[in-house]
Design an enzyme around this catalytic site. Structure first.
Site, PDB file in Angstrom:
ATOM      1  N   HIS A  43       0.841  -1.203   0.000  1.00 31.26           N
ATOM      2  CA  HIS A  43       0.000   0.000   0.000  1.00 31.26           C
ATOM      3  C   HIS A  43       0.876   1.253   0.000  1.00 31.26           C
ATOM      4  CE1 HIS A  43      -4.063  -1.777   0.494  1.00 31.26           C
ATOM      5  NE2 HIS A  43      -3.355  -2.798   0.950  1.00 31.26           N
TER       6      HIS A  43
ATOM      7  N   TYR B 263       3.961  -5.170   9.674  1.00 27.13           N
ATOM      8  CA  TYR B 263       3.863  -3.712   9.637  1.00 27.13           C
ATOM      9  C   TYR B 263       5.031  -3.086  10.393  1.00 27.13           C
ATOM     10  CZ  TYR B 263      -1.041  -4.112   8.058  1.00 27.13           C
ATOM     11  OH  TYR B 263      -2.183  -4.390   7.355  1.00 27.13           O
TER      12      TYR B 263
END
Length: 355
Positions: free
Chosen positions: A66, A332
């Site tokens: 992303h 992440y």
């Protein structure tokens, strides 16, 4: 997966401090996963992020997935209905500030917009007593992989062949034939039309979580952001047409989504497999409205330093037994660790708006 009593509070305190500082992980366990000490088949966050980089390339300063995105700000207006389901402070009536980010999946921040690419909406809701609720949602009805290992393997199976720029058809077919849950999930995603704009897209937190109310009762839940904004796409399709439209939509009027909680049936609805949709007959409760009001460089600077770890949760919301949650948390954190030492990642959409 969730603990109770004093253990939960201690782990939550440690975890929140790490995650808010940009090193989100599932307590000590998520951190060890990045160090190749735990996890099925020795799969680690480092291996997952390496695979993203091998697939898309490395773009210093940007998220490994992303990567292309736009920062936004606004607020969440809680209507108080959610207090029936959870003791979390976010469900008390009131308005809570939100900063977040729209994005497209993939590791290249300069790729041209494509309506078929998965869209993301990540949010950070700031709450009383220094709590936060971070949500990472996408515009699919189900996730495509039941486990972290399946996700990792699919990235390789679906990777583009350098010679053709497209995935190898035989390799994809073989993968789907040997991974029926992914094949079934893909079939479900094809049944839902793709909205023409970000503002008209439905976004879902596909993993299951647990809500606990003031009496200690716990229920499984999922959540959905349902758009209240009408799609009015402008003509023309430049390389950033989806983000250009989003800018116009937000600047013209606040964009709004109803936050709806889907209440699962304990012992009946799967909480450990995000490829499985819960029945449409499940009870839903609209707990408030997400209102996005603007795009600002200051917001982008703040969001750039935010790791949208889905396990940064307020008291009253806890992870389920879905194995993807711990893997996402650790991955992440690894992505943040790498990009934080590489530069600011500006310029994909507008100064201050990309990372």
């Amino acid at each position: 997966m969730p603990d109770d009593g004093k253990v939960t509070l201690n782990r939550r305190t440690i975890f929140s401090a790490l995650a808010i500082g940009g090193v989100g992980a599932l307590g000590v366990g998520g951190f060890l996963a990045t160090e190749n000490r735990i996890g099925p088949h020795r799969l680690t966050a480092r291996a997952i992020i390496d695979r993203f980089q091998n697939t898309a390339g490395v773009f210093p300063g940007f998220r490994r997935n992303h990567a292309k995105g736009l920062a936004i700000e606004g607020y969440f207006e809680s209507n108080g209905t959610g207090t029936e389901l959870s003791r979390a402070s976010v469900f008390e009536p009131g308005r809570y500030p939100v900063r977040g980010r729209f994005s497209l999946s993939g590791g290249n921040p300069h790729v041209a917009d494509d309506s078929s690419v998965v869209r993301g909406l990540a949010l950070r809701i700031d709450l009383p007593n220094s709590e936060q609720w971070r949500l990472a949602t996408i515009n699919l009805p189900v996730f495509l992989d039941p486990t972290p290992q399946d996700f990792y393997d699919r990235m390789l199976a679906f990777a583009a062949d350098p010679a053709t720029g497209k995935p190898d058809a035989d390799r994809k077919s073989h993968y789907l034939a040997t991974h029926p849950r992914t094949a079934a999930a893909m079939a479900i995603t094809k049944t839902e039309p793709v909205a023409p704009t970000f503002a008209s897209s439905t976004f879902r937190g596909l993993n299951a979580f647990e809500f606990t109310d003031t009496t200690g009762r716990t229920i499984p839940v999922r959540w959905t952001l349902i758009p209240e904004t009408t799609a009015t796409p402008a003509p023309g399709r430049g390389p950033d047409y989806l983000f250009d439209q989003l800018k116009m939509d937000i600047r013209a009027a606040p964009c709004r989504w109803a936050l709806t909680i889907v209440v699962g049936v304990p012992g009946t609805d799967r909480t450990d497999d995000a490829t499985v949709a819960w029945p449409d007959s499940r009870r839903t409760v609209t707990v408030g409205t997400l209102v996005l009001t603007g795009i600002a460089t200051a917001t982008a600077d703040s969001v750039r330093e935010t790791n949208f770890d889905p396990l940064v949760l307020p008291d009253g919301i806890a992870p389920s037994d879905d194995p993807l949650l711990a893997a996402r948390s650790a991955a992440y954190a690894e992505s943040f660790r790498r990009r934080s030492g590489e530069g600011d990642g500006r310029g994909a959409i507008e100064a201050g708006g990309a990372a």
